[in-house]
Design a protein around this motif. Sequence first.
Motif, PDB file in Angstrom:
ATOM      1  N   ASP A  78       0.856  -1.189   0.000  1.00  0.00           N
ATOM      2  CA  ASP A  78       0.000   0.000   0.000  1.00  0.00           C
ATOM      3  C   ASP A  78       0.889   1.234   0.000  1.00  0.00           C
ATOM      4  O   ASP A  78       1.792   1.353   0.831  1.00  0.00           O
ATOM      5  CB  ASP A  78      -0.905   0.037   1.244  1.00  0.00           C
ATOM      6  CG  ASP A  78      -1.927  -1.088   1.239  1.00  0.00           C
ATOM      7  OD1 ASP A  78      -2.202  -1.626   0.155  1.00  0.00           O
ATOM      8  OD2 ASP A  78      -2.426  -1.427   2.321  1.00  0.00           O
ATOM      9  N   TYR A  79       0.615   2.161  -0.905  1.00  0.00           N
ATOM     10  CA  TYR A  79       1.438   3.355  -1.052  1.00  0.00           C
ATOM     11  C   TYR A  79       0.580   4.597  -0.839  1.00  0.00           C
ATOM     12  O   TYR A  79      -0.461   4.763  -1.487  1.00  0.00           O
ATOM     13  CB  TYR A  79       2.072   3.407  -2.451  1.00  0.00           C
ATOM     14  CG  TYR A  79       2.833   2.156  -2.831  1.00  0.00           C
ATOM     15  CD1 TYR A  79       4.210   2.081  -2.681  1.00  0.00           C
ATOM     16  CD2 TYR A  79       2.162   1.048  -3.335  1.00  0.00           C
ATOM     17  CE1 TYR A  79       4.908   0.930  -3.034  1.00  0.00           C
ATOM     18  CE2 TYR A  79       2.848  -0.108  -3.689  1.00  0.00           C
ATOM     19  CZ  TYR A  79       4.224  -0.162  -3.543  1.00  0.00           C
ATOM     20  OH  TYR A  79       4.895  -1.298  -3.887  1.00  0.00           O
ATOM     21  N   TYR A 103      -7.879   0.582 -12.515  1.00  0.00           N
ATOM     22  CA  TYR A 103      -7.501  -0.774 -12.130  1.00  0.00           C
ATOM     23  C   TYR A 103      -6.646  -1.367 -13.251  1.00  0.00           C
ATOM     24  O   TYR A 103      -6.962  -1.205 -14.429  1.00  0.00           O
ATOM     25  CB  TYR A 103      -8.740  -1.651 -11.927  1.00  0.00           C
ATOM     26  CG  TYR A 103      -9.733  -1.112 -10.933  1.00  0.00           C
ATOM     27  CD1 TYR A 103      -9.657  -1.439  -9.584  1.00  0.00           C
ATOM     28  CD2 TYR A 103     -10.765  -0.264 -11.344  1.00  0.00           C
ATOM     29  CE1 TYR A 103     -10.566  -0.945  -8.664  1.00  0.00           C
ATOM     30  CE2 TYR A 103     -11.695   0.231 -10.428  1.00  0.00           C
ATOM     31  CZ  TYR A 103     -11.580  -0.111  -9.103  1.00  0.00           C
ATOM     32  OH  TYR A 103     -12.492   0.377  -8.190  1.00  0.00           O
ATOM     33  N   ALA A 104      -5.583  -2.065 -12.879  1.00  0.00           N
ATOM     34  CA  ALA A 104      -4.718  -2.709 -13.868  1.00  0.00           C
ATOM     35  C   ALA A 104      -4.416  -4.132 -13.422  1.00  0.00           C
ATOM     36  O   ALA A 104      -4.215  -4.387 -12.228  1.00  0.00           O
ATOM     37  CB  ALA A 104      -3.416  -1.923 -14.028  1.00  0.00           C
ATOM     38  N   GLU A 160      -3.658   7.178  -3.594  1.00  0.00           N
ATOM     39  CA  GLU A 160      -3.203   5.919  -3.010  1.00  0.00           C
ATOM     40  C   GLU A 160      -3.048   4.869  -4.088  1.00  0.00           C
ATOM     41  O   GLU A 160      -3.814   4.831  -5.059  1.00  0.00           O
ATOM     42  CB  GLU A 160      -4.194   5.436  -1.964  1.00  0.00           C
ATOM     43  CG  GLU A 160      -3.786   4.145  -1.263  1.00  0.00           C
ATOM     44  CD  GLU A 160      -4.827   3.681  -0.255  1.00  0.00           C
ATOM     45  OE1 GLU A 160      -4.655   2.588   0.294  1.00  0.00           O
ATOM     46  OE2 GLU A 160      -5.802   4.415  -0.023  1.00  0.00           O
ATOM     47  N   ILE A 161      -2.041   4.012  -3.918  1.00  0.00           N
ATOM     48  CA  ILE A 161      -1.836   2.873  -4.807  1.00  0.00           C
ATOM     49  C   ILE A 161      -1.901   1.605  -3.971  1.00  0.00           C
ATOM     50  O   ILE A 161      -1.253   1.498  -2.932  1.00  0.00           O
ATOM     51  CB  ILE A 161      -0.478   2.940  -5.530  1.00  0.00           C
ATOM     52  CG1 ILE A 161      -0.437   4.120  -6.504  1.00  0.00           C
ATOM     53  CG2 ILE A 161      -0.210   1.637  -6.294  1.00  0.00           C
ATOM     54  CD1 ILE A 161       0.892   4.275  -7.220  1.00  0.00           C
ATOM     55  N   ASP A 162      -2.692   0.643  -4.434  1.00  0.00           N
ATOM     56  CA  ASP A 162      -2.741  -0.685  -3.826  1.00  0.00           C
ATOM     57  C   ASP A 162      -2.171  -1.685  -4.823  1.00  0.00           C
ATOM     58  O   ASP A 162      -2.534  -1.664  -6.009  1.00  0.00           O
ATOM     59  CB  ASP A 162      -4.179  -1.089  -3.477  1.00  0.00           C
ATOM     60  CG  ASP A 162      -4.753  -0.252  -2.354  1.00  0.00           C
ATOM     61  OD1 ASP A 162      -3.968   0.194  -1.495  1.00  0.00           O
ATOM     62  OD2 ASP A 162      -5.973  -0.028  -2.344  1.00  0.00           O
ATOM     63  N   LEU A 163      -1.289  -2.550  -4.342  1.00  0.00           N
ATOM     64  CA  LEU A 163      -0.644  -3.551  -5.190  1.00  0.00           C
ATOM     65  C   LEU A 163      -0.809  -4.931  -4.571  1.00  0.00           C
ATOM     66  O   LEU A 163      -0.600  -5.100  -3.368  1.00  0.00           O
ATOM     67  CB  LEU A 163       0.850  -3.219  -5.335  1.00  0.00           C
ATOM     68  CG  LEU A 163       1.753  -4.312  -5.918  1.00  0.00           C
ATOM     69  CD1 LEU A 163       1.430  -4.553  -7.386  1.00  0.00           C
ATOM     70  CD2 LEU A 163       3.223  -3.936  -5.740  1.00  0.00           C
ATOM     71  N   TYR A 164      -1.187  -5.904  -5.395  1.00  0.00           N
ATOM     72  CA  TYR A 164      -1.332  -7.283  -4.933  1.00  0.00           C
ATOM     73  C   TYR A 164      -0.591  -8.209  -5.900  1.00  0.00           C
ATOM     74  O   TYR A 164      -0.749  -8.098  -7.114  1.00  0.00           O
ATOM     75  CB  TYR A 164      -2.803  -7.704  -4.870  1.00  0.00           C
ATOM     76  CG  TYR A 164      -3.640  -6.898  -3.912  1.00  0.00           C
ATOM     77  CD1 TYR A 164      -3.791  -7.284  -2.583  1.00  0.00           C
ATOM     78  CD2 TYR A 164      -4.279  -5.730  -4.336  1.00  0.00           C
ATOM     79  CE1 TYR A 164      -4.559  -6.534  -1.700  1.00  0.00           C
ATOM     80  CE2 TYR A 164      -5.049  -4.977  -3.459  1.00  0.00           C
ATOM     81  CZ  TYR A 164      -5.181  -5.382  -2.146  1.00  0.00           C
ATOM     82  OH  TYR A 164      -5.945  -4.634  -1.273  1.00  0.00           O
ATOM     83  N   VAL A 205      -3.162  -3.903  -9.617  1.00  0.00           N
ATOM     84  CA  VAL A 205      -2.838  -2.558  -9.143  1.00  0.00           C
ATOM     85  C   VAL A 205      -4.085  -1.695  -9.192  1.00  0.00           C
ATOM     86  O   VAL A 205      -4.847  -1.737 -10.162  1.00  0.00           O
ATOM     87  CB  VAL A 205      -1.727  -1.909 -10.005  1.00  0.00           C
ATOM     88  CG1 VAL A 205      -1.502  -0.460  -9.589  1.00  0.00           C
ATOM     89  CG2 VAL A 205      -0.433  -2.697  -9.894  1.00  0.00           C
ATOM     90  N   ARG A 206      -4.294  -0.899  -8.136  1.00  0.00           N
ATOM     91  CA  ARG A 206      -5.388   0.078  -8.109  1.00  0.00           C
ATOM     92  C   ARG A 206      -4.799   1.437  -7.763  1.00  0.00           C
ATOM     93  O   ARG A 206      -4.099   1.593  -6.773  1.00  0.00           O
ATOM     94  CB  ARG A 206      -6.445  -0.314  -7.073  1.00  0.00           C
ATOM     95  CG  ARG A 206      -7.607   0.682  -6.977  1.00  0.00           C
ATOM     96  CD  ARG A 206      -8.655   0.179  -5.989  1.00  0.00           C
ATOM     97  NE  ARG A 206      -8.120   0.114  -4.636  1.00  0.00           N
ATOM     98  CZ  ARG A 206      -8.162   1.145  -3.781  1.00  0.00           C
ATOM     99  NH1 ARG A 206      -8.698   2.297  -4.137  1.00  0.00           N
ATOM    100  NH2 ARG A 206      -7.661   1.013  -2.555  1.00  0.00           N
ATOM    101  N   VAL A 207      -5.090   2.442  -8.604  1.00  0.00           N
ATOM    102  CA  VAL A 207      -4.596   3.795  -8.388  1.00  0.00           C
ATOM    103  C   VAL A 207      -5.785   4.737  -8.244  1.00  0.00           C
ATOM    104  O   VAL A 207      -6.600   4.862  -9.168  1.00  0.00           O
ATOM    105  CB  VAL A 207      -3.691   4.268  -9.547  1.00  0.00           C
ATOM    106  CG1 VAL A 207      -3.166   5.681  -9.272  1.00  0.00           C
ATOM    107  CG2 VAL A 207      -2.535   3.299  -9.756  1.00  0.00           C
TER     108      VAL A 207
END
Length: 230
Positions: A107-108, A171-172, A118-122, A183-185
């Motif tokens: 989480d960024y 969403y990517a 915010e950026i969420d990465l999984y 990834v969600r930005v």
Amino acid sequence: MKHRHLVLATALLASLTLSACSSDQASQGAPPATGTSAPPPFKDDTDVPLTKQLARGELTQAIPDAKDVVPGYYPGSLHKWPGAKADSCGPRDASPPAGWQQTGRGDYDYQGSTRSREIDLYICQFDDAAQAKTAYDQLQEKQETAPVQGPSPVGEESAFLAHSGQSGTVYAYSRSGNVVVRVRVEDAGADPTDAHDVLAATIKRLQQVQAGRRATATAGEIAEAERAKR
């Protein structure tokens, strides 16, 4: 007697000349002895599929640090969750996807002066590529979203979706072998550039770890490569 001394002197001079030539060749990059050659350079290519089952620590290393993503996400704003749950790798309110092994999460928090972003990465790892493919097809957020064109494809397959509401969330998704990266930005304004660069950097870092090397790829390097293609 003099003739004998001359022969010995000539032989000694020839020996010294041969030794000097050998030293010059070694200093100019002559092939090293067997078993001492350096490993071949890593092919930094997102078309190389991920197939290895990475350990939890390896997944954590592959998650980019805050300084490795887009500008404005400063060091210290990253929260890594190497043991994230399976519900991040499947559809909402559904049971864990088949073949799920483990999840890495980052989480960024954006620390700019004008926007809260915010950026969420999984990173979702599965037993095999077929199970990752099934999860990839089911995982994509399709409610109130529309496909947008990313700068370039990532991995074996990738998709970019923009939320149609005022949030501007992008969403990517990318699949490479047995791994799916999501990834969600937030507040991206339907621009998939940042999501693409973080997605591609993560895939490359996973490949570097899979090859037994340190994860060093950054979103900035991805952006520079994209600019070079234009």
